[in-house]
Design a protein around this motif. Structure first.
Motif, PDB file in Angstrom:
ATOM      1  N   GLU A 189       0.825  -1.217   0.000  1.00 13.57           N
ATOM      2  CA  GLU A 189       0.000   0.000   0.000  1.00 13.57           C
ATOM      3  C   GLU A 189       0.856   1.263   0.000  1.00 13.57           C
ATOM      4  O   GLU A 189       0.488   2.283  -0.576  1.00 13.57           O
ATOM      5  N   ALA A 190       2.022   1.147   0.631  1.00 13.41           N
ATOM      6  CA  ALA A 190       2.920   2.305   0.696  1.00 13.41           C
ATOM      7  C   ALA A 190       3.711   2.453  -0.584  1.00 13.41           C
ATOM      8  O   ALA A 190       4.543   3.359  -0.711  1.00 13.41           O
ATOM      9  N   GLY A 191       3.496   1.531  -1.541  1.00 12.57           N
ATOM     10  CA  GLY A 191       4.210   1.641  -2.795  1.00 12.57           C
ATOM     11  C   GLY A 191       5.606   1.065  -2.756  1.00 12.57           C
ATOM     12  O   GLY A 191       6.361   1.121  -3.726  1.00 12.57           O
ATOM     13  N   GLU A 192       5.956   0.474  -1.655  1.00 13.82           N
ATOM     14  CA  GLU A 192       7.280  -0.140  -1.549  1.00 13.82           C
ATOM     15  C   GLU A 192       7.359  -1.445  -2.321  1.00 13.82           C
ATOM     16  O   GLU A 192       8.434  -1.924  -2.665  1.00 13.82           O
ATOM     17  N   VAL A 193       6.175  -2.066  -2.487  1.00 11.07           N
ATOM     18  CA  VAL A 193       6.098  -3.348  -3.181  1.00 11.07           C
ATOM     19  C   VAL A 193       5.134  -3.181  -4.357  1.00 11.07           C
ATOM     20  O   VAL A 193       4.092  -2.533  -4.235  1.00 11.07           O
ATOM     21  N   ALA A 194       5.510  -3.777  -5.474  1.00  5.20           N
ATOM     22  CA  ALA A 194       4.705  -3.627  -6.691  1.00  5.20           C
ATOM     23  C   ALA A 194       3.282  -4.126  -6.476  1.00  5.20           C
ATOM     24  O   ALA A 194       3.054  -5.102  -5.770  1.00  5.20           O
ATOM     25  N   ALA A 195       2.365  -3.438  -7.122  1.00  7.61           N
ATOM     26  CA  ALA A 195       0.941  -3.748  -6.918  1.00  7.61           C
ATOM     27  C   ALA A 195       0.545  -5.103  -7.485  1.00  7.61           C
ATOM     28  O   ALA A 195      -0.406  -5.732  -7.022  1.00  7.61           O
ATOM     29  N   ASP A 196       1.260  -5.581  -8.503  1.00  2.00           N
ATOM     30  CA  ASP A 196       0.857  -6.850  -9.120  1.00  2.00           C
ATOM     31  C   ASP A 196       1.501  -8.078  -8.470  1.00  2.00           C
ATOM     32  O   ASP A 196       1.407  -9.184  -8.997  1.00  2.00           O
ATOM     33  N   ILE A 197       2.117  -7.865  -7.340  1.00  2.00           N
ATOM     34  CA  ILE A 197       2.746  -9.001  -6.632  1.00  2.00           C
ATOM     35  C   ILE A 197       1.687  -9.787  -5.857  1.00  2.00           C
ATOM     36  O   ILE A 197       0.829  -9.212  -5.205  1.00  2.00           O
ATOM     37  N   ASP A 198       1.770 -11.122  -5.944  1.00  2.00           N
ATOM     38  CA  ASP A 198       0.932 -11.985  -5.112  1.00  2.00           C
ATOM     39  C   ASP A 198       1.627 -12.102  -3.760  1.00  2.00           C
ATOM     40  O   ASP A 198       2.638 -12.791  -3.612  1.00  2.00           O
ATOM     41  N   VAL A 199       1.059 -11.394  -2.802  1.00  2.21           N
ATOM     42  CA  VAL A 199       1.763 -11.265  -1.526  1.00  2.21           C
ATOM     43  C   VAL A 199       1.945 -12.611  -0.832  1.00  2.21           C
ATOM     44  O   VAL A 199       2.977 -12.921  -0.248  1.00  2.21           O
TER      45      VAL A 199
END
Lengths: 208, 208, 208, 208
Positions: free
Chosen positions: D156-166
């Motif tokens: 959410e903070a943009g540190e991790v790409a949005a299309d990543i399957d967490v």
DNA sequence: ACATAAACGAGACGGTACGTCAGGTCTTTCA
DNA sequence: TGAAAGACCTGACGTACCGTCTCGTTTATGT
């Protein structure tokens, strides 16, 4: 007739108050014990089983009896409650009187409902001296005594020789009967009873 | 004399190969069983206890016997192994012969080492029909038979009336004896034996 | 391929002569072990059961293997016998190659016959260090190595950044796969495989 | 946090009354189980051993748990009772935060007292589907979830790409760790943890 | 009528023994 | 002489009861 517990002792332990005892439970326990010993046999008879069948807590049994044998003994004697006071019939014909009574007894011993608890108690007594004393005193001795009395009367009437040991004579009459039944060494037929009485009495008559 | 297991059955279950059986274990089990029944009594005799005392696995007992009663029966009969073939003495004096033997038997029954296993087996037999049949056939019947034979011979010699049922006569002699001992209704003294023999024989003599 | 026992040790014990070994028995034991582990599960898999099913004496198993885990490990590896020498395909498209192989592997791991012994061995290994070393060396390491080799080649080709620890990269690819399967934390679907490969490769590419 | 028994079922069997349960026994059983699994290992851990060490009847264990695995699971989770609610630290530096926590976890997993029960449970779970579900739900899932939450926040903070399957990203981080430990395919050093975090995060960053 | 104390039903508890199963060793028999 | 067969000792299994010990709940006075 009063049925006190088989264990009279209770030295140090605080005795329960028997006046507050639940008659309902007592009877249910007797019924359950007799029913179960007939169904599963003495070895598989358990206190837990009796309690459960009687709808009773285990403690209620342990409070009043020291062992399953004691429960069964009380249950059995409560169910018998027979009247030994009448004694044996005395028609004047000793042989006939004995045959009458012993034939009836044979029929009783051949009854299934009677067998299981009686056998169980006799067996338990063989390994437990205290129990056997109670068993004998409560169940066997009274039954034996009526025969002794009858023979004593016959002896007084001169039907039986004076030098006969009546006690032993009664044992010669009753023990073969008990033994056949307990050890299953033979059938308890009326014919057997008749032969037994006839041969036993042969030796009792006064000599000419 | 061969002592086969008390359980002859073996209906569906695969029987173990008795030729590979360990004689060592068998004997140790017998010794342990007899020792323990004397020490703790039959009720507290356990298969685990026997196995442990004998230095044997429980399975070795379960492999060869179906119950502790069967073990004890085999152990006891293996230890007896008596010779019934000799029969009773026959000095011509029936009463004397019977007294001699029964006095000796009384002494034997009063021996502590003998009591525990015999009592236990008699008791167990009361509740277990199959066991009692084996017990009777293996231990009681042979003993009874020698008396029957002796009386039969006396009957042939005219010492005993021809119309006497010898079997019943023997029961009248032996059952009071067994009964007293098993139920503890009296002592097995020599005096009792003598009275018993005397009164029993009274009825057997041919009538004048 | 030689299948030595899982327990290489055997320090003092006299080793049996493996040249006289019965190949027939060995194969029957493997078949029985694999069949049984599938039927009853590892916990209820017993040496006796294997021996009986294989028509073999227990001693024949104890002579050659130290535990049921060792038997199963040999049985399983004998049944696999796969050829790791070919290595992974190399079409030049790393992602495609990985997906192809991992999808096939997923299918294999979802196969019932494969599951029981593999799971059993992985589990047994968790509690038995020596077994786990053998298990890893014999089954897991060779499989891992082909991935390492493939990535190493990709690294040399510049497809993968030079500062990447290839070993760890392979673990990031394979462990989530193994873990899901072993602990049942998720399904091994083709979709999962694809996502896994894509996300794993994202971090491997050289930076601009 | 409440720790209910591993066996939630109780379909037909009458459940014991848990309000009368002895807390003393429960705790003694846990202590004994954990101590014993450390001393003798899971395979040689026995219900009898636990009962004896805990000074408890076997039935008290069988009354409340269906298997030794269930006992151990309850014992282990009762001893952990950790607080997952705090979640992972969030200093703004994702890599640093992950390294901090994973280094601590590595130390914990290298602790001997922790190893035996955890390994045992993981292994038992591999062969017992129901147990593994409980094991995962009770022990693994909560631990995994805090990582998922932390990554979600970073996303959410943009540190991790949005299309990543967490979820998969977390598995790529944690599974190599678990796998190394469980299968003993490598040491859990701080260096390994750092490499793992660094390489895992490389692929998560948003592309330019 | 109400307090109180004992008996009661229920059943958990620490134990002992059950009868079964399998482990691993040893011996006997066979091919 | 290796292998099948299986008896043996050991030890754990899971169950059934033992006899003791609380728990609430009747029940039956005795004030």
């Amino acid at each position: 007739m009063a049925h006190t517990s088989a264990s009279s002792a209770g030295s140090g332990a605080k005795a329960p108050d028997s006046s507050r005892r639940s008659e309902r439970s007592r009877q249910a326990i007797f019924d359950a014990a007799l029913a179960l010993v007939g169904e599963v046999g003495y070895d598989k008879l358990t206190i837990e089983g009796i309690a459960s069948r009687a709808g009773v807590g285990k403690q209620t049994i342990y409070r009043w009896w020291p062992s399953k044998a004691a429960v069964l003994l009380d249950a059995f004697t409560a169910g018998i409650d027979e009247d030994y006071e009448k004694g044996l019939p005395d028609t004047g014909d000793l042989a006939a009187d004995l045959k009458t009574v012993l034939r009836a007894t044979a029929d009783e011993f051949n009854d299934h409902a009677f067998q299981a608890p009686y056998r169980a108690l006799a067996a338990a007594g063989a390994n437990d001296e205290e129990l056997s004393r109670t068993f004998v005193a409560r169940l066997m001795e009274p039954g034996t005594q009526v025969y002794v009395n009858r023979l004593r009367r016959a002896q007084e009437a001169g039907e039986v020789a004076a030098d006969i040991d009546v006690r032993v004579a009664v044992e010669m009459l009753l023990s073969p009967f008990s033994q056949r039944w307990l050890m299953r060494t033979g059938e308890l037929t009326h014919a057997f009873v008749d032969t037994l009485v006839d041969q036993a009495l042969r030796g009792l008559r006064p000599r000419d």
